[in-house]
Structure formats: structure tokens, C-alpha cells
Design an enzyme around this catalytic site. Sequence first.
Site, PDB file in Angstrom:
ATOM      1  N   SER A  25       0.730  -1.255  -0.138  1.00 19.49           N
ATOM      2  CA  SER A  25      -0.045  -0.127  -0.117  1.00 19.49           C
ATOM      3  C   SER A  25       0.887   1.363   0.000  1.00 19.49           C
ATOM      4  O   SER A  25       2.008   1.367   0.475  1.00 19.49           O
ATOM      5  CB  SER A  25      -0.832   0.030   1.091  1.00 19.49           C
ATOM      6  OG  SER A  25       0.081  -0.256   2.494  1.00 19.49           O
ATOM      7  N   GLU A  62       6.114  -0.724  -5.317  1.00 16.84           N
ATOM      8  CA  GLU A  62       4.906  -1.051  -6.362  1.00 16.84           C
ATOM      9  C   GLU A  62       3.641  -0.910  -5.339  1.00 16.84           C
ATOM     10  O   GLU A  62       3.292  -1.861  -4.598  1.00 16.84           O
ATOM     11  CB  GLU A  62       5.046  -2.607  -6.754  1.00 16.84           C
ATOM     12  CG  GLU A  62       6.398  -2.825  -7.757  1.00 16.84           C
ATOM     13  CD  GLU A  62       6.206  -2.284  -9.102  1.00 16.84           C
ATOM     14  OE1 GLU A  62       4.995  -2.131  -9.664  1.00 16.84           O
ATOM     15  OE2 GLU A  62       7.191  -1.980  -9.860  1.00 16.84           O
ATOM     16  N   CYS A  66      -4.284  -5.279  -7.490  1.00 13.09           N
ATOM     17  CA  CYS A  66      -4.076  -3.886  -7.467  1.00 13.09           C
ATOM     18  C   CYS A  66      -4.461  -3.107  -8.788  1.00 13.09           C
ATOM     19  O   CYS A  66      -4.532  -1.954  -8.601  1.00 13.09           O
ATOM     20  CB  CYS A  66      -2.206  -3.738  -7.451  1.00 13.09           C
ATOM     21  SG  CYS A  66      -1.418  -4.757  -8.373  1.00 13.09           S
TER      22      CYS A  66
HETATM   23  P1  NAD Z   1       0.429  -3.652   2.996  1.00 11.73           P
HETATM   24  O1  NAD Z   1       1.162  -2.289   2.567  1.00 11.73           O
HETATM   25  O2  NAD Z   1      -0.382  -3.436   4.249  1.00 11.73           O
HETATM   26  O3  NAD Z   1       1.583  -4.836   3.457  1.00 11.73           O
HETATM   27  C1  NAD Z   1       2.496  -5.079   2.424  1.00 11.73           C
HETATM   28  C2  NAD Z   1       3.641  -5.582   3.230  1.00 11.73           C
HETATM   29  O4  NAD Z   1       4.369  -4.694   4.052  1.00 11.73           O
HETATM   30  C3  NAD Z   1       3.599  -6.936   4.082  1.00 11.73           C
HETATM   31  O5  NAD Z   1       4.537  -7.905   3.708  1.00 11.73           O
HETATM   32  C4  NAD Z   1       3.484  -6.368   5.353  1.00 11.73           C
HETATM   33  O6  NAD Z   1       3.912  -7.513   6.456  1.00 11.73           O
HETATM   34  C5  NAD Z   1       4.588  -5.150   5.323  1.00 11.73           C
HETATM   35  N1  NAD Z   1       4.080  -4.159   6.353  1.00 11.73           N
HETATM   36  C6  NAD Z   1       2.741  -3.808   6.634  1.00 11.73           C
HETATM   37  N2  NAD Z   1       2.825  -2.767   7.707  1.00 11.73           N
HETATM   38  C7  NAD Z   1       4.219  -2.497   8.070  1.00 11.73           C
HETATM   39  C8  NAD Z   1       4.709  -1.637   8.535  1.00 11.73           C
HETATM   40  N3  NAD Z   1       4.044  -0.689   9.540  1.00 11.73           N
HETATM   41  N4  NAD Z   1       6.018  -1.482   8.665  1.00 11.73           N
HETATM   42  C9  NAD Z   1       6.679  -2.403   7.790  1.00 11.73           C
HETATM   43  N5  NAD Z   1       6.124  -3.344   6.945  1.00 11.73           N
HETATM   44  C10 NAD Z   1       4.826  -3.423   7.067  1.00 11.73           C
HETATM   45  O7  NAD Z   1      -0.512  -4.044   1.781  1.00 11.73           O
HETATM   46  P2  NAD Z   1      -1.348  -5.492   1.739  1.00 11.73           P
HETATM   47  O8  NAD Z   1      -2.383  -5.178   2.360  1.00 11.73           O
HETATM   48  O9  NAD Z   1      -0.682  -6.637   1.691  1.00 11.73           O
HETATM   49  O10 NAD Z   1      -1.739  -5.164  -0.092  1.00 11.73           O
HETATM   50  C11 NAD Z   1      -2.696  -4.378  -0.455  1.00 11.73           C
HETATM   51  C12 NAD Z   1      -1.973  -3.276  -1.268  1.00 11.73           C
HETATM   52  O11 NAD Z   1      -0.793  -3.405  -1.888  1.00 11.73           O
HETATM   53  C13 NAD Z   1      -2.788  -2.305  -2.046  1.00 11.73           C
HETATM   54  O12 NAD Z   1      -2.561  -1.000  -2.163  1.00 11.73           O
HETATM   55  C14 NAD Z   1      -2.572  -2.827  -3.345  1.00 11.73           C
HETATM   56  O13 NAD Z   1      -2.959  -1.920  -4.461  1.00 11.73           O
HETATM   57  C15 NAD Z   1      -1.017  -3.107  -3.402  1.00 11.73           C
HETATM   58  N6  NAD Z   1      -0.588  -3.843  -4.320  1.00 11.73           N
HETATM   59  C16 NAD Z   1       0.283  -3.319  -5.311  1.00 11.73           C
HETATM   60  C17 NAD Z   1       0.766  -4.153  -6.322  1.00 11.73           C
HETATM   61  C18 NAD Z   1       1.590  -3.435  -7.366  1.00 11.73           C
HETATM   62  O14 NAD Z   1       2.207  -4.531  -8.252  1.00 11.73           O
HETATM   63  N7  NAD Z   1       1.890  -2.319  -7.626  1.00 11.73           N
HETATM   64  C19 NAD Z   1       0.516  -5.613  -6.256  1.00 11.73           C
HETATM   65  C20 NAD Z   1      -0.504  -6.091  -5.305  1.00 11.73           C
HETATM   66  C21 NAD Z   1      -0.720  -5.143  -4.257  1.00 11.73           C
END
Ligand code: NAD
Length: 456
Positions: free
Chosen positions: A187, A208, A242
Site C-alpha cells: 500500500s 509497487e 492492485c
Molecule cells: P501492506 O502495505 O499492508 O503490506 C505489504 C507488506 O508490508 C507486507 O509484507 C506487510 O507485512 C508489510 N508491512 C505492513 N505494515 C508495515 C509496517 N508498518 N512497517 C513495515 N512493514 C509493514 O499491503 P497489503 O495489504 O499486503 O496489500 C494491498 C496493497 O498492495 C494495495 O494497496 C494494493 O494496491 C497494493 N498492491 C500493489 C501491487 C503492485 O504491483 N503495484 C500489487 C499488489 C498489491
Amino acid sequence: MFEQLFRDQKKFYKSGSTRPYGFRQSQLKALYRLLDEQEERLLKAVFDDFKKPAFETFALEIGVLKSELSYALNNLSKWMQPENIRGTLVNFPSKNVIYKEPLGTVLIISPWNYPVQLSLLPLIGAIAAGNTAIIKPSECTPNTSSLLAELIAEYFSEDYISVVQGGVEETQSLLHFPFDHIFFTGSPRVGKIIMKAAAEHLSPVTLELGGKSPCIITKDADLDISARRIVWGKFVNAGQTCVASDYVYVPDEYKTPFIHACNSVLREFYGENPKESSDYARIINDQQFNRLQRILETDDQYIVTGGVMDADERYISPTILDIPDWEVECMKDEIFGPVLPVIGYEDLNEIIEVINEHPKPLACYIFTNDHQAESRILEEISFGGGAVNDTVAHLGNHHLPFGGVGNSGMGTYHGVHSFNTFSHRKSIMKKSSWLKIPIRYAPYNGNLKWIKRILR
Ligand code: NAD
């Protein structure tokens, strides 16, 4: 935490073992073998996490990885070759070369929605470019993440590639180390945390991210084809993609026929009761389910299709909302679930303006046969990438660099772009010692007139 692992990986990288073509090739083959031999277990792990249909896990995760691996294996030696570049008059005579140097030890942080693909696709680039890598998959897919940890440990040595399991705490611990690159998928909110932590060590980042990706239908578009391709891209993986269309703009007079067309495609894809369809995934966890439930409860009056929810199963039926504008709950943030708002419009100028008032999206889709409208949208809206008369499909072409812009991310990957992301392009100018042109040396005397002739 993880200090020893980081040190071991650094040591292995410094040994030079990851650099030769033969080593990289054999490791890419090992990854291919892993996918081949462990396919059933991977399909089951992802299914156990959120009932993702095997077809979707193969077509959009394992199959994508295999095809990227084949492409990388066929092109690796070419990618690794130094590139000869033209010289310039001011430095004549010289030979100019770009060498492709690995970065070192890299960190790959992945989300849960395509848990195999988004952990291993960046890894292909990291291996091809000659790095060592630590992968931190999402804590939200415990079955897939623990299987990935087990399999990576079985097919690779730990000081070369390893998986660290865990959530925020573990990721934060990893972020204390001076990685040579951090590749983050997730995110925008967490992307900012990652970038801040990376700044401490000046570690380069690829982000990403996500966002609200628009889909715009113009008057002359084929409504049935639009509905079919939008519904497919939106409800595959139960909307947890995404690059899914976050919302659809359709000309006012076509809004009702478009929604009818979507309903009939939904029936065709998932039957009268999508809950009974084995082709429809579930929401990943209670937190995400509750978030989506809150949106649907707030926007209840706009639901025209679906809206059926079952918290025990974390099921939300494919849902379409007929909304008046952006002043509704579902338009406040990225939806990331099986909820498709449809907004009517009269004037293309207005919607281009509204979209541009919001953060730059990861994707944008245009359904049109009007070249002028197509050009206007492509030129006037900034977004990561997209498609004309389709959705999501641009990801399937590994020749196209994939990534966001602004709030939806920075950097790209897929195909050779993954190799480039994990390489440093080292520019070298080679000169011989036999020819001396003293024009740049003092005393400059009349040299100014000569340099003016060259540099213009
Ligand atoms: P997220 O950002 O919550 O988590 C992603 C990763 O970050 C996980 O491995 C998590 O453990 C880690 N993380 C979470 N909070 C953290 C923190 N405070 N400090 C450090 N690391 C932390 O995302 P999600 O819920 O797993 O995925 C959904 C999001 O990802 C959506 O916004 C979606 O659009 C995006 N996404 C983008 C793509 C792309 O290719 N651009 C692909 C898939 C998903």
C-alpha cells in the site's frame, strides 16, 4: 534479529559466487524446478489462505512466473553483456561501455493478494542480475508464506536466498540493515514507511503501490465487450487485485445498459449464486472483510447488484454500485475488493479534470473506438500503465515495464526491466594513450574558440 542472516548474505555476495552466468542460470532453473515440482502444494496453500481457485493461482501466479523464467533464461546472457555506446566528439577518440553490475544483497517485501507471484517475480530479477535476496512475504497468507519459506530453504542456500516470515515487527527489524535495494509491493501508506527507513542507508527503492484505478467507457464503445472485460478484471481474485478497475465512468445514457450487461456476465461467470461457485475467491481476512462491509453498509442505498455478505466465510458477492459522484464512502480510498462503483458522465473534460485532482493511479483503462478520446485520456491523465479495450491484461506482456507513478509507486519491473531494476548500469569511458588532444588543458590561450565549435 536477522543480523547473522544479513551478514551471511553479504559475505556470500562478496565471495563473487552469484556473478557468473552459469550460477545465475542454474538458480533460475532451480526456481523453475521448484514451481514445477511443488505446483500442487502451492495451489493448495493459496487456496487454503483465501479459497483462490486453482485456475487463478496458476494463470496469474505460477504460470506468469514460469513464462518470465523461460524468458529470462533465454535472454540472460544477452542482458549480462556490456553494452557498447556511441562516443562524443569532445572525447574523441574513446570507447564507451555500460557494464551491468549486481547491486548486492536485496530485500523483497510482498503483499498477500498474489502471494506467490509478488514474492517470486522480483526474485527472478534479483537472481538474473546476480544479487542475494531476503524475501519477506505477507503475514496475511500464513499457509503460502510458510510454504514459500520451506521451499526456498529446500531449493536454495540460506546465505543466497531466504525467506523471513512475520509481520510489521519482523519487517521493521529487516529495515534496519543497509540493503543494496529494497523492492516493496504493497500500500502507499506502508510504502512511505519503507522509503523513510531506506533513506537512513540511502538504499534505493522500488515501490509497487496501489490506488484508485479508473476505467472510462466512451459513447462508441462496445458495451458487451466492455462489460465482459471489466467484470473479468474486477472480480478475478474477488477484486483483490492492485490493477483492477476501481470504478467505472460510463456515459449517462449507457449506465443502465452497462450495468445490465455486467449482471449477465456475472451470472455467466459465477452462476445465480456466486457463493456456490468454485471459481470465486474469498476476502483475505476479517480486517479486510470488515473494511469492505463498512463501505457497503454506508453506501447501501447505491447497491444495484449483489451486496450479499457472510462474515463466517468472509464472502462478499460481486457487487455493483450506481453512485452519483465521488462524495460517497467507496470513493474515499482504494476499494481492493469485489465492489464496482459505476458513475455516469456527460463530458469527458470533466472526468479528466476530476481524475487529475486525485493521486496518480496505478492503472487506467479506456473502452473506446474513438481515437481522439483515446489520445486525450492517454495524454492528459498520468497513471502507471493500462490498456485500451481491456483491463489488467497489460501485466501479461513481459516486454512492457510494469510500475506506478507518483502515489502509485516508483520504478518498474517484468522482463528485462526486472534485470535492470536489480542492476547498476556502470558507465565507463575507455581512452587510449596514443592520441593527445590538449584543448582542455591550461594554459587555455586560444582554446575557447575551439571548444565553442565542439560544444554546441
Ligand atoms: P501492506 O502495505 O499492508 O503490506 C505489504 C507488506 O508490508 C507486507 O509484507 C506487510 O507485512 C508489510 N508491512 C505492513 N505494515 C508495515 C509496517 N508498518 N512497517 C513495515 N512493514 C509493514 O499491503 P497489503 O495489504 O499486503 O496489500 C494491498 C496493497 O498492495 C494495495 O494497496 C494494493 O494496491 C497494493 N498492491 C500493489 C501491487 C503492485 O504491483 N503495484 C500489487 C499488489 C498489491
